[in-house]
Scaffold this motif. Sequence first.
Motif, PDB file in Angstrom:
ATOM      1  N   GLN A 220      -1.160  -2.410  -6.199  1.00  0.00           N
ATOM      2  CA  GLN A 220      -1.060  -2.648  -7.638  1.00  0.00           C
ATOM      3  C   GLN A 220       0.319  -2.286  -8.184  1.00  0.00           C
ATOM      4  O   GLN A 220       0.915  -3.055  -8.950  1.00  0.00           O
ATOM      5  CB  GLN A 220      -2.126  -1.831  -8.373  1.00  0.00           C
ATOM      6  CG  GLN A 220      -2.055  -1.957  -9.890  1.00  0.00           C
ATOM      7  CD  GLN A 220      -3.024  -1.008 -10.581  1.00  0.00           C
ATOM      8  OE1 GLN A 220      -3.861  -0.385  -9.939  1.00  0.00           O
ATOM      9  NE2 GLN A 220      -2.904  -0.885 -11.895  1.00  0.00           N
ATOM     10  N   LEU A 221       0.830  -1.131  -7.798  1.00  0.00           N
ATOM     11  CA  LEU A 221       2.052  -0.611  -8.420  1.00  0.00           C
ATOM     12  C   LEU A 221       3.318  -0.945  -7.637  1.00  0.00           C
ATOM     13  O   LEU A 221       4.376  -1.158  -8.239  1.00  0.00           O
ATOM     14  CB  LEU A 221       1.947   0.909  -8.594  1.00  0.00           C
ATOM     15  CG  LEU A 221       0.803   1.427  -9.465  1.00  0.00           C
ATOM     16  CD1 LEU A 221       0.891   2.947  -9.624  1.00  0.00           C
ATOM     17  CD2 LEU A 221       0.798   0.745 -10.835  1.00  0.00           C
ATOM     18  N   LEU A 222       3.240  -0.952  -6.314  1.00  0.00           N
ATOM     19  CA  LEU A 222       4.426  -1.214  -5.479  1.00  0.00           C
ATOM     20  C   LEU A 222       4.081  -2.295  -4.454  1.00  0.00           C
ATOM     21  O   LEU A 222       4.030  -2.038  -3.248  1.00  0.00           O
ATOM     22  CB  LEU A 222       4.871   0.065  -4.763  1.00  0.00           C
ATOM     23  CG  LEU A 222       5.137   1.300  -5.627  1.00  0.00           C
ATOM     24  CD1 LEU A 222       5.485   2.492  -4.759  1.00  0.00           C
ATOM     25  CD2 LEU A 222       6.242   1.022  -6.647  1.00  0.00           C
ATOM     26  N   PRO A 223       3.837  -3.517  -4.896  1.00  0.00           N
ATOM     27  CA  PRO A 223       3.281  -4.540  -4.003  1.00  0.00           C
ATOM     28  C   PRO A 223       4.179  -4.913  -2.835  1.00  0.00           C
ATOM     29  O   PRO A 223       3.679  -5.434  -1.827  1.00  0.00           O
ATOM     30  CB  PRO A 223       3.049  -5.735  -4.938  1.00  0.00           C
ATOM     31  CG  PRO A 223       3.949  -5.494  -6.106  1.00  0.00           C
ATOM     32  CD  PRO A 223       4.012  -4.017  -6.278  1.00  0.00           C
ATOM     33  N   ASP A 224       5.491  -4.652  -2.923  1.00  0.00           N
ATOM     34  CA  ASP A 224       6.370  -5.032  -1.815  1.00  0.00           C
ATOM     35  C   ASP A 224       6.878  -3.814  -1.034  1.00  0.00           C
ATOM     36  O   ASP A 224       7.854  -3.931  -0.282  1.00  0.00           O
ATOM     37  CB  ASP A 224       7.552  -5.855  -2.322  1.00  0.00           C
ATOM     38  CG  ASP A 224       8.459  -5.085  -3.277  1.00  0.00           C
ATOM     39  OD1 ASP A 224       8.046  -3.986  -3.728  1.00  0.00           O
ATOM     40  OD2 ASP A 224       9.571  -5.575  -3.578  1.00  0.00           O
ATOM     41  N   ILE A 225       6.248  -2.667  -1.164  1.00  0.00           N
ATOM     42  CA  ILE A 225       6.702  -1.490  -0.448  1.00  0.00           C
ATOM     43  C   ILE A 225       6.653  -1.723   1.059  1.00  0.00           C
ATOM     44  O   ILE A 225       5.731  -2.356   1.574  1.00  0.00           O
ATOM     45  CB  ILE A 225       5.859  -0.240  -0.835  1.00  0.00           C
ATOM     46  CG1 ILE A 225       6.481   1.026  -0.228  1.00  0.00           C
ATOM     47  CG2 ILE A 225       4.401  -0.400  -0.437  1.00  0.00           C
ATOM     48  CD1 ILE A 225       5.855   2.315  -0.749  1.00  0.00           C
ATOM     49  N   ARG A 226       7.667  -1.206   1.754  1.00  0.00           N
ATOM     50  CA  ARG A 226       7.751  -1.405   3.203  1.00  0.00           C
ATOM     51  C   ARG A 226       8.535  -0.246   3.820  1.00  0.00           C
ATOM     52  O   ARG A 226       9.388   0.366   3.159  1.00  0.00           O
ATOM     53  CB  ARG A 226       8.461  -2.719   3.522  1.00  0.00           C
ATOM     54  CG  ARG A 226       9.903  -2.746   3.072  1.00  0.00           C
ATOM     55  CD  ARG A 226      10.431  -4.147   2.870  1.00  0.00           C
ATOM     56  NE  ARG A 226      11.842  -4.134   2.431  1.00  0.00           N
ATOM     57  CZ  ARG A 226      12.225  -3.914   1.179  1.00  0.00           C
ATOM     58  NH1 ARG A 226      11.331  -3.658   0.238  1.00  0.00           N
ATOM     59  NH2 ARG A 226      13.514  -3.932   0.869  1.00  0.00           N
TER      60      ARG A 226
ATOM     61  N   HIS B  33       8.539  12.159   8.432  1.00  0.00           N
ATOM     62  CA  HIS B  33       9.345  11.462   7.433  1.00  0.00           C
ATOM     63  C   HIS B  33       9.322   9.968   7.727  1.00  0.00           C
ATOM     64  O   HIS B  33       9.309   9.553   8.887  1.00  0.00           O
ATOM     65  CB  HIS B  33      10.793  11.978   7.439  1.00  0.00           C
ATOM     66  CG  HIS B  33      10.912  13.458   7.261  1.00  0.00           C
ATOM     67  ND1 HIS B  33      10.716  14.083   6.043  1.00  0.00           N
ATOM     68  CD2 HIS B  33      11.187  14.443   8.163  1.00  0.00           C
ATOM     69  CE1 HIS B  33      10.866  15.388   6.193  1.00  0.00           C
ATOM     70  NE2 HIS B  33      11.138  15.636   7.461  1.00  0.00           N
ATOM     71  N   LEU B  34       9.338   9.177   6.664  1.00  0.00           N
ATOM     72  CA  LEU B  34       9.356   7.720   6.796  1.00  0.00           C
ATOM     73  C   LEU B  34       9.983   7.147   5.528  1.00  0.00           C
ATOM     74  O   LEU B  34       9.397   7.239   4.442  1.00  0.00           O
ATOM     75  CB  LEU B  34       7.939   7.175   6.978  1.00  0.00           C
ATOM     76  CG  LEU B  34       7.820   5.663   7.188  1.00  0.00           C
ATOM     77  CD1 LEU B  34       8.464   5.254   8.516  1.00  0.00           C
ATOM     78  CD2 LEU B  34       6.353   5.230   7.151  1.00  0.00           C
ATOM     79  N   ARG B  35      11.152   6.574   5.664  1.00  0.00           N
ATOM     80  CA  ARG B  35      11.839   6.030   4.498  1.00  0.00           C
ATOM     81  C   ARG B  35      11.228   4.692   4.109  1.00  0.00           C
ATOM     82  O   ARG B  35      10.987   3.829   4.957  1.00  0.00           O
ATOM     83  CB  ARG B  35      13.331   5.867   4.798  1.00  0.00           C
ATOM     84  CG  ARG B  35      14.144   5.419   3.586  1.00  0.00           C
ATOM     85  CD  ARG B  35      15.649   5.576   3.794  1.00  0.00           C
ATOM     86  NE  ARG B  35      16.383   4.920   2.750  1.00  0.00           N
ATOM     87  CZ  ARG B  35      16.890   3.688   2.828  1.00  0.00           C
ATOM     88  NH1 ARG B  35      16.739   3.009   3.959  1.00  0.00           N
ATOM     89  NH2 ARG B  35      17.539   3.157   1.829  1.00  0.00           N
ATOM     90  N   ALA B  36      10.984   4.542   2.815  1.00  0.00           N
ATOM     91  CA  ALA B  36      10.389   3.311   2.303  1.00  0.00           C
ATOM     92  C   ALA B  36      11.224   2.782   1.147  1.00  0.00           C
ATOM     93  O   ALA B  36      11.868   3.537   0.421  1.00  0.00           O
ATOM     94  CB  ALA B  36       8.959   3.569   1.826  1.00  0.00           C
ATOM     95  N   GLU B  37      11.198   1.455   0.989  1.00  0.00           N
ATOM     96  CA  GLU B  37      11.881   0.811  -0.142  1.00  0.00           C
ATOM     97  C   GLU B  37      10.918  -0.160  -0.809  1.00  0.00           C
ATOM     98  O   GLU B  37       9.965  -0.653  -0.194  1.00  0.00           O
ATOM     99  CB  GLU B  37      13.133   0.065   0.328  1.00  0.00           C
ATOM    100  CG  GLU B  37      14.242   0.987   0.793  1.00  0.00           C
ATOM    101  CD  GLU B  37      15.494   0.223   1.222  1.00  0.00           C
ATOM    102  OE1 GLU B  37      15.455  -1.037   1.243  1.00  0.00           O
ATOM    103  OE2 GLU B  37      16.513   0.878   1.545  1.00  0.00           O
ATOM    104  N   PHE B  38      11.198  -0.423  -2.103  1.00  0.00           N
ATOM    105  CA  PHE B  38      10.350  -1.295  -2.896  1.00  0.00           C
ATOM    106  C   PHE B  38      11.106  -1.677  -4.162  1.00  0.00           C
ATOM    107  O   PHE B  38      12.128  -1.060  -4.510  1.00  0.00           O
ATOM    108  CB  PHE B  38       9.037  -0.598  -3.266  1.00  0.00           C
ATOM    109  CG  PHE B  38       9.229   0.839  -3.700  1.00  0.00           C
ATOM    110  CD1 PHE B  38       9.506   1.162  -5.024  1.00  0.00           C
ATOM    111  CD2 PHE B  38       9.145   1.868  -2.770  1.00  0.00           C
ATOM    112  CE1 PHE B  38       9.702   2.473  -5.419  1.00  0.00           C
ATOM    113  CE2 PHE B  38       9.339   3.196  -3.150  1.00  0.00           C
ATOM    114  CZ  PHE B  38       9.607   3.501  -4.484  1.00  0.00           C
ATOM    115  N   THR B  39      10.646  -2.705  -4.845  1.00  0.00           N
ATOM    116  CA  THR B  39      11.248  -3.093  -6.126  1.00  0.00           C
ATOM    117  C   THR B  39      10.934  -2.039  -7.173  1.00  0.00           C
ATOM    118  O   THR B  39       9.758  -1.725  -7.403  1.00  0.00           O
ATOM    119  CB  THR B  39      10.708  -4.456  -6.574  1.00  0.00           C
ATOM    120  OG1 THR B  39      11.013  -5.433  -5.581  1.00  0.00           O
ATOM    121  CG2 THR B  39      11.334  -4.860  -7.903  1.00  0.00           C
ATOM    122  N   PRO B  40      11.956  -1.454  -7.806  1.00  0.00           N
ATOM    123  CA  PRO B  40      11.679  -0.433  -8.829  1.00  0.00           C
ATOM    124  C   PRO B  40      10.817  -0.988  -9.955  1.00  0.00           C
ATOM    125  O   PRO B  40      10.925  -2.161 -10.328  1.00  0.00           O
ATOM    126  CB  PRO B  40      13.080  -0.057  -9.337  1.00  0.00           C
ATOM    127  CG  PRO B  40      14.007  -0.477  -8.249  1.00  0.00           C
ATOM    128  CD  PRO B  40      13.392  -1.692  -7.621  1.00  0.00           C
TER     129      PRO B  40
END
Length: 422
Positions: free
Chosen positions: A387-393, A411-418
């Motif tokens: 719902q909130l971070l649909p493109d998180i990876r 640890h696991l680095r993730a990125e997503f559209t702010p």
Amino acid sequence: MTTTESTSADVLDNLDWWTRPVAERDALFARLRAEDPRPFVPELDLNGTPRGGGFWALTRLDDVKEVSKRPDDFCSGKGINIFDQPPRLKEYRGSIIDMDNPEHARHRRIVSRGFTAKTLAALQEDVDRTAHEIVGSVAERGECDFVTDVAALLPLRIVNNMMGIPRSQERFIFDQTNVIMAASDPEYVADQTPRSVARAVMAAGESLADLLEELARERIKNPTDDLISALVAARAEENLTPQELSSFFVLLVGAGNETTRNAIAHGLLALTQFPDQRALWQQDPDTHTGRAVEELVRWSSPVLHMRRTVTRDGVRLGEQEFAEGDKVVLWYRSANQDEQYFTDPTRFDITREPNPHVTFGSPGPHHCLGANLARLELSVAFRTLFQLLPDIRAVSEPDLLRSNFLHGIKHLRAEFTPKAVR
């Protein structure tokens, strides 16, 4: 042996081997299931030095299930870790899962009050609110350490809310349980000599015990509507003592928290590595979440093993006979990939059915009491992410915990559209 050519079961007690790529361990387990399903493995200390003794490694699902159903032949009271722990250290790392009857039955009867269907139904709103709070707190950043910022916080905060523990204690509890459950990793205990590790675990356990015993005594005097009160101050029912509560709490926020946090972390890896399954789940969460959660805990296997100890000479498992005191180790990770039950077992497949995994233990007296709480937390966590971070990876390789007990990601680095979240 720590190369990609590992062919011997001896590496199962080599902690450094467990920080290598997951595919390497899965390949070894596959070979063992096919060629040598119950190998004998010598024990090593924290630094990889032989310390005498050893254990029988059970790698097939049928063996794991059979042993789990026979507590009179294969007991838990001698310890559930491969190594034998001093009694005081064992107190802070086991609680109910380190017990046999009648103590086990008594404790399980009491603590089950906190995990009834009615109790879990009442938690739904808090779990949903907590998930939105945690995910929302990173949403505007566009990146995060998914483990420390999201996956670790959700189960810890929910358990603390259940227990009635002040938010001001959250970081303290997080740090102490990391030491207790991940003491074999130098990130959490820098000095990896056995004596120093034992001291660190003892100190962390005593610190948590002091906190919980103080809260328990307060609830006995002034009960409130929380899990501590339900376990130590219920009227007309047997209760835990403050000391028993503190040991149970270490189990709940340690083993319980670690299991769920690592399943969530591995879940992001699964969504990243298997985009077809992510799309299927994300497009229709109502249809797929139940099966997806079961597949996630099978695929990730957050608890890698449990040990049992043979109670008498002549106990048999199939054609094999054991002697009193023999250790058998139930490798859940391997059982969850047994080709007799799971097609293409290393694949993440949310349509997999049936899915007879043993992530929460096999049916028997020690089946996990918190299994349905974990399922609830995982369901809500991924619905909230969609719902909130649909493109998180995930955008980095996972930093694996140095442990052969927990399949942990540090640890696991993730990125997503702010995204701005109110």
